[in-house]
Motif scaffolding. Structure first.
Motif, mmCIF file in Angstrom:
data_model
loop_
_atom_site.group_PDB
_atom_site.id
_atom_site.type_symbol
_atom_site.label_atom_id
_atom_site.label_comp_id
_atom_site.label_asym_id
_atom_site.label_seq_id
_atom_site.Cartn_x
_atom_site.Cartn_y
_atom_site.Cartn_z
ATOM 1 N N ALA A 38 0.997 -1.079 -0.071
ATOM 2 C CA ALA A 38 0.029 0.004 -0.012
ATOM 3 C C ALA A 38 0.698 1.311 0.036
ATOM 4 C CB ALA A 38 -0.980 -0.040 1.215
ATOM 5 N N ALA A 39 1.916 1.318 0.571
ATOM 6 C CA ALA A 39 2.872 2.286 0.753
ATOM 7 C C ALA A 39 3.346 2.913 -0.492
ATOM 8 C CB ALA A 39 3.985 2.154 1.745
ATOM 9 N N LEU A 40 3.538 1.905 -1.496
ATOM 10 C CA LEU A 40 4.076 1.984 -2.874
ATOM 11 C C LEU A 40 2.942 1.632 -3.795
ATOM 12 C CD1 LEU A 40 7.634 0.317 -2.372
ATOM 13 C CD2 LEU A 40 6.975 2.673 -2.392
ATOM 14 N N SER A 41 1.973 2.098 -3.482
ATOM 15 C CA SER A 41 0.840 2.201 -4.381
ATOM 16 C C SER A 41 0.912 3.281 -5.824
ATOM 17 C CB SER A 41 -0.682 2.142 -3.931
ATOM 18 O OG SER A 41 -0.644 3.440 -3.297
ATOM 19 N N SER A 42 0.669 2.842 -6.777
ATOM 20 C CA SER A 42 0.818 3.769 -7.970
ATOM 21 C C SER A 42 -0.434 3.844 -8.810
ATOM 22 C CB SER A 42 1.853 3.081 -8.744
ATOM 23 O OG SER A 42 2.135 4.027 -10.040
ATOM 24 N N TRP A 43 -0.662 5.135 -9.437
ATOM 25 C CA TRP A 43 -1.556 5.464 -10.362
ATOM 26 C C TRP A 43 -1.310 4.638 -11.507
ATOM 27 C CZ3 TRP A 43 -5.787 7.329 -8.091
ATOM 28 C CH2 TRP A 43 -5.553 8.244 -7.081
ATOM 29 N N ASP A 44 -0.260 4.202 -11.875
ATOM 30 C CA ASP A 44 0.207 3.529 -12.975
ATOM 31 C C ASP A 44 -0.204 4.212 -14.384
ATOM 32 O OD1 ASP A 44 1.403 1.201 -11.703
ATOM 33 O OD2 ASP A 44 -0.210 0.391 -11.416
ATOM 34 N N ARG B 246 5.514 10.856 -18.787
ATOM 35 C CA ARG B 246 6.497 9.609 -18.201
ATOM 36 C C ARG B 246 6.350 9.970 -16.798
ATOM 37 N NH1 ARG B 246 12.008 10.872 -17.831
ATOM 38 N NH2 ARG B 246 12.451 12.970 -18.808
ATOM 39 N N LEU B 247 6.733 8.610 -16.139
ATOM 40 C CA LEU B 247 7.052 8.620 -14.677
ATOM 41 C C LEU B 247 8.457 9.251 -14.390
ATOM 42 C CD1 LEU B 247 6.112 8.059 -11.559
ATOM 43 C CD2 LEU B 247 6.824 5.756 -12.174
ATOM 44 N N LEU B 248 8.853 9.915 -13.329
ATOM 45 C CA LEU B 248 10.099 10.417 -13.157
ATOM 46 C C LEU B 248 10.674 9.714 -11.863
ATOM 47 C CD1 LEU B 248 9.500 14.408 -13.726
ATOM 48 C CD2 LEU B 248 10.815 12.835 -15.304
ATOM 49 N N GLY B 249 9.693 9.441 -10.708
ATOM 50 C CA GLY B 249 10.263 8.943 -9.819
ATOM 51 C C GLY B 249 9.175 8.952 -8.764
ATOM 52 N N GLU C 139 4.363 10.177 -6.028
ATOM 53 C CA GLU C 139 5.187 9.792 -7.485
ATOM 54 C C GLU C 139 5.089 11.230 -8.134
ATOM 55 O OE1 GLU C 139 3.388 6.199 -9.218
ATOM 56 O OE2 GLU C 139 1.252 7.123 -8.978
ATOM 57 N N ALA C 140 6.159 11.224 -8.961
ATOM 58 C CA ALA C 140 6.317 12.277 -9.933
ATOM 59 C C ALA C 140 6.246 12.106 -11.265
ATOM 60 C CB ALA C 140 7.566 13.334 -9.602
ATOM 61 N N TYR C 141 5.387 12.936 -12.111
ATOM 62 C CA TYR C 141 5.326 12.606 -13.628
ATOM 63 C C TYR C 141 5.746 14.128 -14.264
ATOM 64 C CZ TYR C 141 2.357 8.446 -12.511
ATOM 65 O OH TYR C 141 1.987 7.362 -12.159
ATOM 66 N N LEU C 142 6.462 13.652 -15.236
ATOM 67 C CA LEU C 142 6.372 14.904 -16.379
ATOM 68 C C LEU C 142 5.232 14.811 -17.008
ATOM 69 C CD1 LEU C 142 8.432 16.886 -17.883
ATOM 70 C CD2 LEU C 142 9.045 15.171 -19.531
ATOM 71 N N ALA C 143 4.518 15.908 -17.292
ATOM 72 C CA ALA C 143 3.254 16.093 -17.898
ATOM 73 C C ALA C 143 3.071 17.233 -18.788
ATOM 74 C CB ALA C 143 2.176 16.178 -16.530
ATOM 75 N N PHE C 144 2.077 17.284 -19.575
ATOM 76 C CA PHE C 144 1.978 18.570 -20.278
ATOM 77 C C PHE C 144 0.638 19.329 -19.790
ATOM 78 C CE2 PHE C 144 -0.267 20.992 -23.522
ATOM 79 C CZ PHE C 144 0.851 21.890 -24.085
ATOM 80 N N VAL D 159 4.572 16.981 -12.253
ATOM 81 C CA VAL D 159 3.520 16.942 -11.071
ATOM 82 C C VAL D 159 3.753 15.993 -10.110
ATOM 83 C CG1 VAL D 159 0.828 16.406 -10.999
ATOM 84 C CG2 VAL D 159 1.863 17.396 -13.051
ATOM 85 N N LYS D 160 3.556 16.409 -9.020
ATOM 86 C CA LYS D 160 3.835 15.521 -7.806
ATOM 87 C C LYS D 160 2.518 15.109 -7.321
ATOM 88 C CE LYS D 160 6.624 15.502 -3.465
ATOM 89 N NZ LYS D 160 7.450 16.515 -2.448
ATOM 90 N N VAL D 161 2.221 13.773 -7.422
ATOM 91 C CA VAL D 161 0.809 13.179 -7.204
ATOM 92 C C VAL D 161 1.029 12.273 -6.109
ATOM 93 C CG1 VAL D 161 -1.123 11.905 -8.172
ATOM 94 C CG2 VAL D 161 0.645 13.289 -9.672
ATOM 95 N N VAL D 162 0.032 12.669 -5.036
ATOM 96 C CA VAL D 162 -0.030 11.816 -3.838
ATOM 97 C C VAL D 162 -0.296 10.373 -4.352
ATOM 98 C CG1 VAL D 162 -1.294 11.304 -1.484
ATOM 99 C CG2 VAL D 162 -0.726 13.572 -2.355
ATOM 100 N N ARG D 163 0.122 9.287 -3.875
ATOM 101 C CA ARG D 163 0.035 7.958 -4.180
ATOM 102 C C ARG D 163 -1.505 7.594 -3.915
ATOM 103 N NH1 ARG D 163 4.216 4.856 -5.802
ATOM 104 N NH2 ARG D 163 6.264 5.798 -5.352
#
Length: 292
Positions: free
Chosen positions: A3-9, A24-27, A33-38, A48-52
């Motif tokens: 659960a701690a490492l759940s992802s939006w995938d 793409r996912l940055l890390g 989790e952080a995504y490069l986004a438009f 975009v830093k998104v809460v898991r």
């Protein structure tokens, strides 16, 4: 997946929100989790830093996201990444950040080991100028390290996820930061070493510059599972190792002053810049090759 490492995938083209499209996912970390986004609002690339998913409804995690956004709002300096907006009320709590092109300092060290004076001297002055401003804006970053520095002209300091005002930093009793780059007062806050604060970022600057200049860290690796603080944090009792012999004396003196165990004995950020700016001026001019 725990659960701690759940992802939006999220894959390329997936919507993070109606305005943000994942590229793409940055890390990421344990809660984000952080995504490069438009971004349709700024009409360009953003981070975009998104809460898991497992943390999306956690009040503490959402409060931390707001704290980071607030710190970015007051830490608006040319050497810091810009926060653009945030939303903690939606189904995917997130923070939108400026996308900064360039390699991380950590990546350059892995690839080249040591940086040249033409690289590390401007970097030192850039980061010192940001820390000078933070003293006026009342911001403590508390996690200054090579992976949180994007190299460029100027360099950019990223990841304000644990940043806070000095009064709140002084209330910290646990471990906040990254072991190898934590000042003694972060590693063992209390009467013996003092409390975390703006001088802690000065120490982090020293550890970061040492690593960039030497290609190795100023202290041996500690044991993250050790019960005793001294075994986990060698910087509590040990002196830093030696810098390479070819490091200019002025630079070595500044770096070792930054790593003083006593927070009150460390130089002010502006003093770091004042000491190193003449070294930049003395660098050889770049050689130009013209083709006829």
């Amino acid at each position: 997946m725990s659960a701690a490492l759940s992802s939006w995938d999220l894959a390329e083209g997936d919507a993070i929100t109606p305005e943000l499209t994942a590229l793409r996912l940055l890390g990421g970390g344990s809660a984000y989790e952080a995504y490069l986004a438009f971004d349709e609002i700024t009409y360009g690339p953003v981070v975009v830093k998104v809460v898991r998913p497992a943390e999306a409804q956690d009040e503490h995690t959402r409060d931390n996201l707001v704290r980071e956004a607030t710190a970015l709002d007051v830490a608006h300096h040319p050497v810091t990444v810009r926060g653009l907006r945030y939303d903690v009320a939606g189904p995917r709590p997130h923070l939108v950040l400026e996308h900064v092109e360039g390699p991380s300092l950590a990546g350059l060290i892995r690839r080249h080991r040591r940086l040249s004076p033409q690289q590390y001297l401007p970097l030192a002055v850039d980061l010192a100028s940001a820390l000078h401003f933070f003293r006026h804006a009342d911001v403590c970053h508390l996690d200054l390290k090579p992976s949180n520095v994007i190299m460029g002209s100027p360099a950019r300091l990223i990841d304000f996820s644990v940043a806070r005002q000095a009064a709140h930093a002084a209330e910290i009793t646990g471990h906040i930061g990254t072991d190898a780059y934590m000042a003694p007062e972060q590693a063992a806050p209390g009467a013996a070493y003092g409390v975390p604060g703006q001088a802690s970022d000065v120490w982090g600057l020293g550890a970061t510059l040492f690593h960039a200049i030497a290609g190795y860290r100023p202290f041996r690796d500690g044991d993250p599972d050790a019960a005793g603080a001294a075994d986990r944090f060698p910087q509590l009792l040990e002196a830093p190792v030696e810098l390479p012999d070819d490091v200019p004396a002025v630079v070595a003196k500044v770096v070792h002053a930054l790593l003083e165990p006593d927070p009150a004995a460390r130089p002010l950020p502006r003093e770091v810049a004042e000491a190193l700016e003449p070294e930049i001026a003395a660098l050889p001019a770049p050689r130009l090759h013209w083709k006829g």
